[in-house]
Enzyme design. Structure first.
Site: not given
Length: 463
Positions: A186, A218-224
Site C-alpha cells: 500500500d 485495490c483498497s481505495a481504488g486510486c493509487g495502485r
C-alpha cells in the site's frame, strides 16, 4: 517504430528529480482541472452514503461515478474510466466493505464484467483493506441474490493467484476471472516492473476481444488502481499507434484523474510508471532496433550519474600491492592532457585512505581531467613496525572490570575520526568515575613504567 524508439530514448533520459517535480505539477493541475470542470462529489458525501466509503477523503466524481440500477441504492464508490479507444474501458473501484458486497456484485452483473484485477491483500499492516467477495476454492458463498462458486485457483507465479468464479443470478450463470496480485504494498510500488506487466499481459490474453469494462480495485481504488489503468492505457496507445511525438505520461495521468480522484496517488507510483513504460517499450521493440538506437541494458538505471571514474583506478586497485614503495598522487593542471600509459608499478593505497570503503579510490584531480593520474615514487622512511591497517575501521569494545563480558552490550560504539587510533565509548549508565568509559576513551593506554611512589627526595621540605 521510430516513434517508439524516440519515446524510449526520452524516457530513458528522464531525471528522477525532474519526474518528482512533474508529479507536483500534475497534482496542482489536477486541482485546477477539478475547479475548471466543476467536478463534484456530492452523492458520495450524502449522509446515507457516507458509510459506504472505505475512506472519507476518496469519493467518486458525480460526473463519472458508477450508478447502480438493480439495487436499493444507486451508489457505490466506483468510477468509469475511458480507455485509449472509444467506449468504457475500466471501472476503478474501492475494495468492497462488508456492507457493500451486494452492491459490488450488482455492479459486476449489471456491466457484465468478466475480468477483475485485485491489487491489494485482504489485510495489510494489520488492517483490513478489502472484504472477501469470493468463496474458498471448491466452495460457494452467497452475497445477496448472487451465488458465487470458486471452481478452482491457480498460481502461475509467486505474485499472482488466478481464481475462476462462477456467478449465478436469476437462473443465469456467468464466468468471472479474478487476478489477485499479491506483491504490491500500500502507498508503494513493486520491486520490479515485470510482475505488473506480465499480469496485464495475462489479462489481455484472457479477455480477447471482450468489450466489457475491466474492473480494477485495490483498497481505495486510486493509487495502485490508477497505476494499473495508466499502464494498460499506455499499452493501448502504443499498439494502436496513437502515441505521437508529443506523448506525455503527465497527460495520461491527468486524464485518469479527471475521471477518478487521486489516481496514481504517490510520487513513487508516478515514477514507477516511467520505469514500467521503458520496460514495456523494450518488449515491443524488435531486438535489432534495440541495439541500433539505444543501449537497453541501461534502461532501468534511471538517474545514474554521467560522471564515471577512470577505468584505470579500478584496475590498479585489483592488482597485487607491492609494499616496498609507496605512490602518492600528484595533482595535475586543469588543462586537458592526452591519456598517458599506465604506471609501471602497481598502486598502493596510502594509509590516510586505507579507511575508505573497499574498492573505491578518489583522486584530487578526478573532477576535471580524464587523463591518467601522475604518480611519483616515495621511498618509505625507516619507521618502527606498526600494527597493520585494515581496509575498514575496526572498533574495540571496552569491558568494565566490574562487569562480565556478556554485559558489554550496554555500551554504544561511536565511530572514531579517520586519523585517530582511539574510539569514544559512551556507556548507557556510568558505573563510576574510575570506570574505563568515564575518561572518554577505551583502556588501551599502556601502564606507566615508572615507580608508583614518588621519589623520597620529593617529600623533603626545603629550609
Amino acid at each position: 517504430m521510430e516513434v517508439l524508439v524516440s519515446l524510449l530514448s526520452s524516457l530513458k533520459a528522464e531525471d528522477p528529480l525532474r519526474v518528482a517535480q512533474e508529479y507536483n505539477v500534475m497534482r496542482s493541475r489536477s486541482l485546477a482541472m477539478k475547479a475548471e470542470l466543476s467536478l463534484t462529489c456530492k452523492v458520495g458525501a450524502l449522509k446515507e452514503n457516507i458509510k459506504k466509503n472505505r475512506y472519507k477523503d476518496i469519493l467518486p466524481y458525480d460526473q463519472t461515478r458508477v450508478v447502480l440500477s438493480d439495487s436499493d441504492s444507486d451508489y457505490i464508490n466506483a468510477s468509469f474510466i475511458q480507455g485509449a479507444s472509444e467506449g468504457c474501458r475500466y471501472i476503478a473501484c474501492q475494495g468492497p466493505l462488508s456492507s457493500t458486497l451486494t452492491h459490488f456484485w450488482t455492479m459486476i452483473w449489471q456491466h457484465k464484467v468478466k475480468v477483475i484485477i485485485m491489487a491489494c491483500r485482504e489485510i495489510e499492516m494489520g488492517k483490513r483493506k478489502c472484504e472477501r467477495y469470493w468463496a474458498a476454492e471448491g466452495q460457494a458463498a452467497s452475497f445477496g441474490p448472487f451465488n458465487v462458486t470458486n471452481q478452482g485457483e491457480t498460481q502461475p507465479s509467486e505474485e499472482v493467484v488466478v481464481r475462476n468464479l462462477s456467478v449465478s443470478h436469476m437462473q443465469e450463470v456467468r464466468s468471472v476471472t479474478q487476478y489477485h496480485f499479491l506483491s504490491w504494498p500500500d502507498h508503494d510500488v513493486p520491486r520490479e516492473t515485470s510482475g505488473v506487466l506480465n499480469l496485464l499481459q495475462r489479462v489481455r490474453s484472457s479477455r480477447g476481444g471482450d468489450a466489457s469494462p475491466l474492473l480494477v480495485h485495490c483498497s481505495a481504488g486510486c493509487g495502485r488502481t490508477g497505476v494499473i489503468c495508466a499502464l494498460d492505457y499506455i499499452y493501448d496507445l502504443l499498439v494502436t499507434k496513437q502515441a505521437t511525438d508529443d506523448f506525455s505520461i503527465l497527460k495520461v495521468v491527468l486524464e485518469l484523474r479527471r475521471q477518478r480522484p487521486s489516481a496514481v496517488q504517490t510520487k513513487e507510483q508516478y515514477h514507477f510508471i516511467f520505469t514500467a513504460v521503458c520496460c514495456m517499450l523494450e518488449r515491443l521493440l524488435p531486438s535489432h532496433d534495440q541495439q541500433l538506437y539505444c543501449n537497453l541494458s541501461q534502461l532501468k538505471k534511471s538517474g545514474r550519474s554521467n560522471d564515471t571514474k577512470p577505468a584505470s583506478s579500478t584496475s590498479r586497485l585489483s592488482q597485487p600491492v607491492e609494499m616496498s614503495d609507496t605512490y602518492a598522487v600528484v595533482n595535475k593542471h586543469k588543462q586537458p592532457h592526452p591519456p598517458g600509459p599506465s604506471p609501471a608499478h602497481p598502486t598502493t593505497i596510502p594509509h590516510s585512505e586505507s579507511r575508505m570503503l573497499p574498492g573505491t579510490h578518489h583522486y584530487d584531480n578526478d573532477s576535471g581531467a580524464s587523463a591518467t593520474p601522475i604518480y611519483s615514487v616515495v621511498r618509505p622512511r625507516n619507521n618502527p613496525p606498526a600494527r597493520p591497517h585494515s581496509a575498514m575501521p575496526f572498533y574495540d569494545i571496552a569491558t568494565p572490570t566490574n562487569q562480565r563480558p556478556a554485559e558489554a552490550s550496554d555500551y554504544q560504539l561511536v565511530s572514531a575520526p579517520q586519523d585517530c587510533d582511539y574510539e569514544d565509548v559512551s556507556p548507557s549508565e556510568v558505573s563510576g568515575f574510575c570506570s574505563p568509559a568515564g575518561i572518554g576513551f577505551n583502556s588501551r593506554v599502556d601502564r606507566p613504567k615508572g615507580p608508583r611512589d614518588p621519589p623520597a627526595e620529593w617529600s623533603r621540605l626545603e629550609r
